[in-house]
Design an enzyme around this catalytic site. Structure first.
Site, PDB file in Angstrom:
ATOM      1  N   TYR A 165      -1.692  -1.129  10.650  1.00 49.62           N
ATOM      2  CA  TYR A 165      -1.735  -1.345   9.192  1.00 49.62           C
ATOM      3  C   TYR A 165      -0.436  -0.875   8.541  1.00 49.62           C
ATOM      4  CZ  TYR A 165      -3.791  -1.387   4.460  1.00 49.62           C
ATOM      5  OH  TYR A 165      -4.067  -1.638   3.127  1.00 49.62           O
ATOM      6  N   SER A 188       0.867  -1.180   0.000  1.00 49.16           N
ATOM      7  CA  SER A 188       0.000   0.000   0.000  1.00 49.16           C
ATOM      8  C   SER A 188       0.904   1.230   0.000  1.00 49.16           C
ATOM      9  CB  SER A 188      -0.862   0.000   1.271  1.00 49.16           C
ATOM     10  OG  SER A 188      -1.552   1.218   1.433  1.00 49.16           O
TER      11      SER A 188
HETATM   12  N1  LIG Z   1      -8.785  -0.502  -0.655  1.00 51.82           N
HETATM   13  C1  LIG Z   1      -7.763   0.274  -0.386  1.00 51.82           C
HETATM   14  O1  LIG Z   1      -7.922   1.463  -0.101  1.00 51.82           O
HETATM   15  C2  LIG Z   1      -6.351  -0.266  -0.472  1.00 51.82           C
HETATM   16  C3  LIG Z   1      -5.295   0.643  -0.608  1.00 51.82           C
HETATM   17  C4  LIG Z   1      -4.002   0.159  -0.648  1.00 51.82           C
HETATM   18  C5  LIG Z   1      -3.760  -1.197  -0.565  1.00 51.82           C
HETATM   19  N2  LIG Z   1      -4.812  -2.058  -0.431  1.00 51.82           N
HETATM   20  C6  LIG Z   1      -4.506  -3.486  -0.329  1.00 51.82           C
HETATM   21  O2  LIG Z   1      -5.045  -4.156  -1.454  1.00 51.82           O
HETATM   22  C7  LIG Z   1      -5.375  -5.498  -1.091  1.00 51.82           C
HETATM   23  C8  LIG Z   1      -6.808  -5.792  -1.482  1.00 51.82           C
HETATM   24  O3  LIG Z   1      -7.642  -4.958  -0.695  1.00 51.82           O
HETATM   25  P1  LIG Z   1      -9.167  -4.654  -1.012  1.00 51.82           P
HETATM   26  O4  LIG Z   1      -9.299  -3.192  -0.935  1.00 51.82           O
HETATM   27  O5  LIG Z   1      -9.600  -5.380  -2.225  1.00 51.82           O
HETATM   28  O6  LIG Z   1      -9.811  -5.277   0.311  1.00 51.82           O
HETATM   29  P2  LIG Z   1     -11.193  -6.022   0.607  1.00 51.82           P
HETATM   30  O7  LIG Z   1     -11.478  -5.811   2.044  1.00 51.82           O
HETATM   31  O8  LIG Z   1     -12.231  -5.641  -0.372  1.00 51.82           O
HETATM   32  O9  LIG Z   1     -10.788  -7.561   0.365  1.00 51.82           O
HETATM   33  C9  LIG Z   1      -9.862  -8.204   1.194  1.00 51.82           C
HETATM   34  C10 LIG Z   1     -10.270  -9.671   1.320  1.00 51.82           C
HETATM   35  O10 LIG Z   1      -9.297 -10.325   2.150  1.00 51.82           O
HETATM   36  C11 LIG Z   1      -9.993 -11.328   2.854  1.00 51.82           C
HETATM   37  N3  LIG Z   1      -9.276 -11.796   4.039  1.00 51.82           N
HETATM   38  C12 LIG Z   1      -9.146 -11.154   5.226  1.00 51.82           C
HETATM   39  N4  LIG Z   1      -8.508 -11.943   6.103  1.00 51.82           N
HETATM   40  C13 LIG Z   1      -8.209 -13.105   5.451  1.00 51.82           C
HETATM   41  C14 LIG Z   1      -7.559 -14.318   5.829  1.00 51.82           C
HETATM   42  N5  LIG Z   1      -7.065 -14.468   7.070  1.00 51.82           N
HETATM   43  N6  LIG Z   1      -7.426 -15.297   4.915  1.00 51.82           N
HETATM   44  C15 LIG Z   1      -7.931 -15.151   3.673  1.00 51.82           C
HETATM   45  N7  LIG Z   1      -8.573 -14.036   3.250  1.00 51.82           N
HETATM   46  C16 LIG Z   1      -8.707 -13.019   4.135  1.00 51.82           C
HETATM   47  C17 LIG Z   1     -11.306 -10.656   3.257  1.00 51.82           C
HETATM   48  O11 LIG Z   1     -12.284 -11.604   3.635  1.00 51.82           O
HETATM   49  C18 LIG Z   1     -11.644  -9.882   2.000  1.00 51.82           C
HETATM   50  O12 LIG Z   1     -12.495 -10.627   1.173  1.00 51.82           O
HETATM   51  C19 LIG Z   1      -5.095  -5.594   0.417  1.00 51.82           C
HETATM   52  O13 LIG Z   1      -3.810  -6.130   0.626  1.00 51.82           O
HETATM   53  C20 LIG Z   1      -5.131  -4.162   0.872  1.00 51.82           C
HETATM   54  O14 LIG Z   1      -4.390  -3.959   2.054  1.00 51.82           O
HETATM   55  C21 LIG Z   1      -6.097  -1.624  -0.394  1.00 51.82           C
END
Ligand SMILES: NC(=O)c1ccc[n+]([C@@H]2O[C@H](COP(=O)([O-])OP(=O)(O)OC[C@H]3O[C@@H](n4cnc5c(N)ncnc54)[C@H](O)[C@@H]3O)[C@@H](O)[C@H]2O)c1
Length: 254
Positions: A148, A135
């Protein structure tokens, strides 16, 4: 139908879900991993080439098993998206210690577990891509985000070392560093603490992130900074950390 498999964690929501459905529509086999059963059902709906696994990425034995099963029953893993994560926010003194451990376990150890299970297979074939989701928060620490931030700084460091250890192979290792993206992950901030600095920039679309990843794979880049001002944010932190903190304190009001 292509016989290559895309292995995606966090595939029950957000960017992982979009990636799973996109690859399935392109004719790839997809192994979709998540602990969100309902989300996985939604992901696989109308896509016979998406196989779902209700697997917790913090459990290395379970991850190894699902990787082995994928290779044996679906096909060789070509590309991995390590997208599982959680993001509960709060001041350090206000969050339970268990929250810190859980965030690190899912966001960082989960990436380690999947990387450890899959890399030997990619290296053996000397091809494929490992895409780890960090991120912009893996570079820029702000108030309320200690847990985080720390987990994502760890993903950045781990992925950078892994990439350099295999720079002479044809296996590409990428580290994706998006700014806030419009996915359900942000609801976890809304449900805990919403940093006001999140309102200073636009939230980008999940598709923008996936496009940036595809471009970075084609360009052979390690770090991916989707969004127009993201790279600048990372550089600002490097050159002028005091300016960033001044803005954060003024914006959050303490
Ligand atoms: N959305 C944002 O603003 C953002 C920004 C920067 C980085 N990210 C990163 O991008 C990636 C995807 O994020 P997103 O926004 O699609 O999130 P999201 O919350 O939509 O999806 C994340 C998924 O991870 C699953 N998960 C959580 N714990 C788990 C576990 N122990 N085992 C298996 N699955 C598990 C959740 O059930 C969920 O379905 C993540 O690594 C997040 O940190 C997101």
């Amino acid at each position: 139908m292509k016989d290559e498999t895309i292995f995606i964690t966090g595939a029950g929501s957000g960017m992982g879900q979009l990636a799973a459905r996109t690859y399935a529509e392109q004719g790839y086999q997809v192994a979709a991993v998540d602990v969100n059963e309902k989300g996985l059902l939604e992901t696989a709906e109308n896509h016979q080439n998406i196989r779902t696994f209700n697997t917790d990425v913090t459990d290395f034995a379970a991850v190894q098993q699902v990787v082995d099963e994928t290779e044996a029953k679906i096909g060789p893993i070509r590309r991995v998206y390590n997208a599982a994560a959680i993001m509960p926010l709060g001041k350090v003194v206000d969050q339970d210690v268990e929250v810190f451990h859980k965030v690190m376990d899912i966001n960082y150890n989960g990436v380690v577990n999947v990387s450890k299970a899959v890399m030997p297979k990619l290296l053996e074939r000397n091809s494929g891509e490992l895409v780890n989701f960090a991120s912009l928060a893996g570079w820029v620490p702000i108030l309320y985000m200690a847990a985080y931030n720390a987990s994502k700084f760890a993903v950045v460091a781990f992925t950078e070392v892994l990439a350099h250890e295999h720079q002479d192979s044809h296996v590409k290792v990428l580290c994706v560093c998006p700014p806030p993206v419009k996915t359900p992950l942000l609801d976890q901030a809304r449900d805990t603490v919403w940093p006001k600095v999140f309102d200073q920039g636009d939230q980008i679309e999940p598709q923008d992130v996936l496009n940036a990843i595809s471009q970075a794979i084609a360009d052979d880049e390690l770090f991916v900074f989707p969004g127009k001002r993201t790279r600048m944010g990372q550089r600002m932190r490097r050159w002028f950390p005091g300016l960033i903190w001044k803005n954060v304190h003024e914006t959050e009001g303490f």
